[in-house]
Scaffold this motif. Structure first.
Motif, short mmCIF file in Angstrom:
data_model
loop_
_atom_site.label_atom_id
_atom_site.label_comp_id
_atom_site.label_asym_id
_atom_site.label_seq_id
_atom_site.Cartn_x
_atom_site.Cartn_y
_atom_site.Cartn_z
N TYR A 234 -3.12 66.74 -26.51
CA TYR A 234 -3.04 68.16 -26.14
C TYR A 234 -1.61 68.68 -26.29
O TYR A 234 -1.37 69.72 -26.91
N TRP A 235 -0.65 67.94 -25.72
CA TRP A 235 0.73 68.37 -25.80
C TRP A 235 1.24 68.34 -27.25
O TRP A 235 2.04 69.18 -27.64
N SER A 236 0.76 67.41 -28.03
CA SER A 236 1.16 67.37 -29.43
C SER A 236 0.70 68.63 -30.16
O SER A 236 1.47 69.24 -30.92
N ARG A 237 -0.54 69.03 -29.93
CA ARG A 237 -1.04 70.25 -30.58
C ARG A 237 -0.27 71.48 -30.11
O ARG A 237 0.06 72.37 -30.91
N GLU A 238 0.05 71.54 -28.82
CA GLU A 238 0.77 72.70 -28.29
C GLU A 238 2.18 72.79 -28.86
O GLU A 238 2.64 73.88 -29.24
N LEU A 239 2.88 71.67 -28.93
CA LEU A 239 4.25 71.69 -29.43
C LEU A 239 4.30 71.89 -30.94
O LEU A 239 5.22 72.51 -31.46
N GLN A 240 3.29 71.37 -31.65
CA GLN A 240 3.23 71.63 -33.09
C GLN A 240 3.02 73.11 -33.37
O GLN A 240 3.55 73.65 -34.36
N ALA A 241 2.25 73.78 -32.51
CA ALA A 241 2.04 75.22 -32.68
C ALA A 241 3.34 76.00 -32.51
O ALA A 241 3.48 77.11 -33.04
N LEU A 242 4.32 75.40 -31.79
CA LEU A 242 5.62 76.04 -31.61
C LEU A 242 6.59 75.70 -32.74
O LEU A 242 7.74 76.16 -32.72
N GLY A 243 6.15 74.89 -33.70
CA GLY A 243 6.99 74.58 -34.84
C GLY A 243 7.70 73.24 -34.78
O GLY A 243 8.46 72.90 -35.70
N HIS A 244 7.46 72.46 -33.76
CA HIS A 244 8.13 71.17 -33.63
C HIS A 244 7.38 70.08 -34.41
O HIS A 244 6.15 70.17 -34.62
N ASN A 245 8.10 69.05 -34.83
CA ASN A 245 7.51 67.89 -35.50
C ASN A 245 7.24 66.83 -34.44
O ASN A 245 8.17 66.17 -33.97
N VAL A 246 5.99 66.68 -34.06
CA VAL A 246 5.61 65.80 -32.96
C VAL A 246 5.05 64.50 -33.52
O VAL A 246 4.21 64.52 -34.43
N ARG A 247 5.51 63.38 -32.96
CA ARG A 247 5.02 62.06 -33.36
C ARG A 247 4.60 61.28 -32.12
O ARG A 247 5.39 61.13 -31.18
N LEU A 248 3.37 60.81 -32.15
CA LEU A 248 2.84 60.00 -31.04
C LEU A 248 3.00 58.52 -31.37
O LEU A 248 2.78 58.11 -32.52
#
Length: 343
Positions: free
Chosen positions: A60-74
């Motif tokens: 969930y947090w990955s999708r939210e932060l990606q929507a803000l333009g960040h490159n998220v890696r789990l």
């Protein structure tokens, strides 16, 4: 002061820890956030690399932060743990995540979509009800056995016991016992109805998904396993090969090799237990069918059953099915039936 480029984000239920560094590794941010502050905090930051452990609510947090333009890696928590220095706390965890996410050899977990998480929830809820159903059946059998009433194993045996409970003329059961068992019987019927509803939902999802319908053509892979694969594997190309995918499920032998000598043991049983159980159940179904109708069209399975125990053969076949499933998901191909079956 340079801008933050990499962030280690340690998530929790209500208190989150942030550890941010610049391009040279200098610590820029080290602070604690409440849940309501997270989105506002990341909105103010320039696009950067954010590392998160793949745990509860991480997708969930990955999708939210990606929507803000960040490159998220789990990342799997087990791969982040070696980077924790001495004492474990939220601050140390966030620092370890920040360091681990920059490693070139780190393995990452693809972010699941909301649809995939919905499918997984469907499977997990059904699996929970299945376990509860087994627990209630065992309780009914155990309670009645205390009064000398037993029945054969299987569905018909349970139905026979419930008929005894529903018969007021049967004086072997005290009224208190009958009331308790009637409540358990009512719960059992409710669980069966709910499981049937979930089966219908899974079948409807299976019919609407092209990948699931292609996987269903593999012997031993039914709608339950094919939809579980679609929900669990966000990107099959994350795995380099079918063996890597099978290892992720836990169907490959454990290794204890050294000095050029390979030592292989039993399967690792690491990874997704639910998928592993479904693959093994599917393999047993294929073997049962082969023993009844013959195995001439499957020479590999015939030779394996001739020299190995059935359970060992089932694990080997489950490993083979997992590799075939990965190949079909990664390439988009359809299942190729053995030549002997095409005649």
């Amino acid at each position: 002061m340079q801008a933050v480029t990499t962030i280690g984000f340690d998530i929790a239920k209500s208190v989150f820890q942030v550890h941010g560094v610049d391009t040279v590794g200098q610590v820029i941010i080290r602070r604690q956030l409440k849940r309501r502050q997270v989105i506002g905090f990341f909105q103010k930051l320039p696009a950067c690399l954010v590392g998160i452990e793949a745990c509860a609510s991480s997708h969930y947090w990955s999708r939210e932060l990606q929507a803000l333009g960040h490159n998220v890696r789990l990342m799997p928590p087990a791969y982040v743990r070696p980077y924790v220095k001495r004492q474990k706390n939220d601050m140390a965890d966030a620092e370890a995540i920040c360091e681990a996410v920059t490693r070139a050899n780190m393995r990452f977990v693809p972010t699941k979509t909301a649809e995939q998480q919905s499918g997984l929830m469907l499977h997990r809820t059904r699996h929970l009800f299945m376990r509860q159903q087994t627990s209630v059946i065992n309780a009914i059998r155990a309670h009645l056995a205390e009064f000398g009433i037993v029945a054969p194993v299987g569905r018909r045996g349970v139905e026979e016991l419930l008929r005894v409970v529903a018969d007021p003329s049967d004086k072997r059961l005290p009224e208190i016992v009958r009331a308790c068992l009637a409540a358990l019987g009512s719960q059992l019927l409710s669980l069966k109805k709910q499981i049937l509803d979930f089966d219908r939902m899974i079948m409807a999802w299976h019919r609407s998904n092209q990948t699931s319908k292609r996987l269903n053509c593999i012997p031993g892979v039914g709608p339950l396993l094919s939809t579980a694969l679609v929900a669990s594997v966000a990107d099959p190309k994350t795995f380099r090969s079918g063996r890597n995918f099978s290892a992720w499920i836990g169907l490959v032998p454990k290794q204890n090799s050294s000095g050029g000598r390979d030592k292989l043991g039993s399967i690792s049983k690491q990874g997704d237990r639910y998928l592993r159980g479904l693959f093994v159940a599917g393999a047993f179904a294929v073997i049962r069918y082969a023993k009844i109708h013959g195995t001439k069209h499957r020479p590999w399975l015939t030779a394996l059953l001739a020299r190995r125990h059935t359970k060992v053969a089932a694990i080997a076949l489950a490993n083979k099915l997992a590799r075939m499933a990965w190949a079909m998901m990664a390439t988009g191909e359809r299942y190729n039936y053995p030549a002997s079956l095409k005649v």
